[in-house]
Scaffold this motif. Structure first.
Motif, PDB file in Angstrom:
ATOM      1  N   GLU A   1      -0.979 116.478  23.660  1.00  0.00           N
ATOM      2  CA  GLU A   1      -1.871 117.630  23.579  1.00  0.00           C
ATOM      3  C   GLU A   1      -1.001 118.626  22.666  1.00  0.00           C
ATOM      4  O   GLU A   1      -1.991 119.507  22.064  1.00  0.00           O
ATOM      5  CB  GLU A   1      -1.684 118.163  25.133  1.00  0.00           C
ATOM      6  N   ARG A   2       0.191 118.716  22.443  1.00  0.00           N
ATOM      7  CA  ARG A   2       0.871 119.692  21.777  1.00  0.00           C
ATOM      8  C   ARG A   2       0.439 119.309  20.060  1.00  0.00           C
ATOM      9  O   ARG A   2      -0.113 120.304  19.413  1.00  0.00           O
ATOM     10  CB  ARG A   2       2.337 119.725  21.698  1.00  0.00           C
ATOM     11  N   GLU A   3       0.453 118.098  19.854  1.00  0.00           N
ATOM     12  CA  GLU A   3      -0.005 117.655  18.530  1.00  0.00           C
ATOM     13  C   GLU A   3      -1.518 118.230  17.988  1.00  0.00           C
ATOM     14  O   GLU A   3      -1.867 118.719  17.139  1.00  0.00           O
ATOM     15  CB  GLU A   3       0.134 116.301  18.422  1.00  0.00           C
ATOM     16  N   ILE A   4      -2.390 117.763  19.170  1.00  0.00           N
ATOM     17  CA  ILE A   4      -3.754 118.195  19.016  1.00  0.00           C
ATOM     18  C   ILE A   4      -4.151 119.561  18.897  1.00  0.00           C
ATOM     19  O   ILE A   4      -4.649 119.953  18.015  1.00  0.00           O
ATOM     20  CB  ILE A   4      -4.487 117.604  20.162  1.00  0.00           C
ATOM     21  N   PHE A   5      -3.489 120.472  19.903  1.00  0.00           N
ATOM     22  CA  PHE A   5      -3.598 121.837  19.714  1.00  0.00           C
ATOM     23  C   PHE A   5      -3.066 122.501  18.459  1.00  0.00           C
ATOM     24  O   PHE A   5      -3.744 123.433  17.878  1.00  0.00           O
ATOM     25  CB  PHE A   5      -3.096 122.447  21.022  1.00  0.00           C
ATOM     26  N   THR A   6      -1.980 121.931  18.280  1.00  0.00           N
ATOM     27  CA  THR A   6      -1.383 122.614  16.636  1.00  0.00           C
ATOM     28  C   THR A   6      -2.102 122.480  15.663  1.00  0.00           C
ATOM     29  O   THR A   6      -2.609 122.976  14.946  1.00  0.00           O
ATOM     30  CB  THR A   6      -0.024 121.783  16.498  1.00  0.00           C
ATOM     31  N   LEU A   7      -2.869 121.011  15.885  1.00  0.00           N
ATOM     32  CA  LEU A   7      -3.863 120.692  14.690  1.00  0.00           C
ATOM     33  C   LEU A   7      -5.291 121.609  14.910  1.00  0.00           C
ATOM     34  O   LEU A   7      -5.645 122.033  13.990  1.00  0.00           O
ATOM     35  CB  LEU A   7      -4.328 119.224  14.574  1.00  0.00           C
ATOM     36  N   LEU A   8      -5.620 122.050  15.951  1.00  0.00           N
ATOM     37  CA  LEU A   8      -6.683 122.471  16.096  1.00  0.00           C
ATOM     38  C   LEU A   8      -6.585 124.157  15.704  1.00  0.00           C
ATOM     39  O   LEU A   8      -7.244 124.828  15.062  1.00  0.00           O
ATOM     40  CB  LEU A   8      -6.991 122.770  17.994  1.00  0.00           C
ATOM     41  N   ILE A   9      -5.289 124.661  16.008  1.00  0.00           N
ATOM     42  CA  ILE A   9      -5.006 125.830  15.557  1.00  0.00           C
ATOM     43  C   ILE A   9      -4.946 126.046  14.045  1.00  0.00           C
ATOM     44  O   ILE A   9      -5.266 127.175  13.507  1.00  0.00           O
ATOM     45  CB  ILE A   9      -3.653 126.544  16.133  1.00  0.00           C
ATOM     46  N   ALA A  10      -4.652 124.864  13.300  1.00  0.00           N
ATOM     47  CA  ALA A  10      -4.501 124.758  11.964  1.00  0.00           C
ATOM     48  C   ALA A  10      -5.868 124.662  11.401  1.00  0.00           C
ATOM     49  O   ALA A  10      -6.348 124.206  10.029  1.00  0.00           O
ATOM     50  CB  ALA A  10      -3.695 123.793  11.406  1.00  0.00           C
TER      51      ALA A  10
ATOM     52  N   LEU B   1      -4.930 124.679  32.236  1.00  0.00           N
ATOM     53  CA  LEU B   1      -4.922 125.905  32.251  1.00  0.00           C
ATOM     54  C   LEU B   1      -6.104 126.843  33.078  1.00  0.00           C
ATOM     55  O   LEU B   1      -5.707 128.187  33.284  1.00  0.00           O
ATOM     56  CB  LEU B   1      -5.108 126.373  30.676  1.00  0.00           C
ATOM     57  N   GLY B   2      -6.970 126.036  33.559  1.00  0.00           N
ATOM     58  CA  GLY B   2      -8.081 127.087  34.146  1.00  0.00           C
ATOM     59  C   GLY B   2      -8.806 127.867  33.350  1.00  0.00           C
ATOM     60  O   GLY B   2      -9.276 128.948  33.753  1.00  0.00           O
TER      61      GLY B   2
ATOM     62  N   ALA C   1      -8.011 128.270  25.569  1.00  0.00           N
ATOM     63  CA  ALA C   1      -7.067 127.320  25.729  1.00  0.00           C
ATOM     64  C   ALA C   1      -6.070 127.741  24.617  1.00  0.00           C
ATOM     65  O   ALA C   1      -4.812 127.844  25.164  1.00  0.00           O
ATOM     66  CB  ALA C   1      -7.522 125.858  25.819  1.00  0.00           C
ATOM     67  N   MET C   2      -6.327 127.805  23.596  1.00  0.00           N
ATOM     68  CA  MET C   2      -5.393 128.074  22.607  1.00  0.00           C
ATOM     69  C   MET C   2      -4.994 129.591  22.608  1.00  0.00           C
ATOM     70  O   MET C   2      -3.557 129.561  22.575  1.00  0.00           O
ATOM     71  CB  MET C   2      -5.964 128.248  21.233  1.00  0.00           C
ATOM     72  N   ILE C   3      -5.533 130.581  23.211  1.00  0.00           N
ATOM     73  CA  ILE C   3      -4.969 132.008  23.209  1.00  0.00           C
ATOM     74  C   ILE C   3      -4.020 131.906  24.429  1.00  0.00           C
ATOM     75  O   ILE C   3      -3.062 132.295  24.415  1.00  0.00           O
ATOM     76  CB  ILE C   3      -6.292 132.684  23.821  1.00  0.00           C
ATOM     77  N   GLU C   4      -4.234 131.018  25.279  1.00  0.00           N
ATOM     78  CA  GLU C   4      -3.561 131.083  26.619  1.00  0.00           C
ATOM     79  C   GLU C   4      -2.288 130.287  26.348  1.00  0.00           C
ATOM     80  O   GLU C   4      -1.015 130.619  26.687  1.00  0.00           O
ATOM     81  CB  GLU C   4      -4.106 130.335  27.866  1.00  0.00           C
ATOM     82  N   LEU C   5      -2.350 129.326  25.450  1.00  0.00           N
ATOM     83  CA  LEU C   5      -1.199 128.497  25.135  1.00  0.00           C
ATOM     84  C   LEU C   5      -0.177 129.475  24.215  1.00  0.00           C
ATOM     85  O   LEU C   5       1.081 129.249  24.373  1.00  0.00           O
ATOM     86  CB  LEU C   5      -1.595 127.314  24.465  1.00  0.00           C
TER      87      LEU C   5
END
Length: 73
Positions: free
Chosen positions: A14-23, A52-53, A60-64
């Motif tokens: 999940e961290r890999e995916i969201f790191t790529l989403l943020i990029a 995260l609800g 989700a990105m903002i909350e993370l």
């Protein structure tokens, strides 16, 4: 508000995916980069949103970021 322990909210994938989403990568680009299907990418995103609800990827990105799970580099 739920308290999170020092343990990460995200799995490694999940961290890999969201790191790529943020990029600013697309689901298709993330799938290609990680060698998994687009459906698997979407499943990881959905699981994180549920954990995260929140109601969507952007929230989700903002909350993370707020939780210190991810940063914008």
């Amino acid at each position: 508000m739920e308290e999170f322990s020092s343990r990460s909210v995200l799995t490694g994938r999940e961290r890999e995916i969201f790191t790529l989403l943020i990029a600013d990568n697309t689901t298709k680009e993330i799938a290609g980069e990680l060698g998994i299907s687009e459906k698997t990418v979407r499943n990881h995103i959905s699981n994180t949103i549920q954990k995260l609800g929140v109601s969507g990827r952007a929230q989700a990105m903002i909350e993370l970021i707020r939780l210190g799970e991810l940063s914008i580099d």
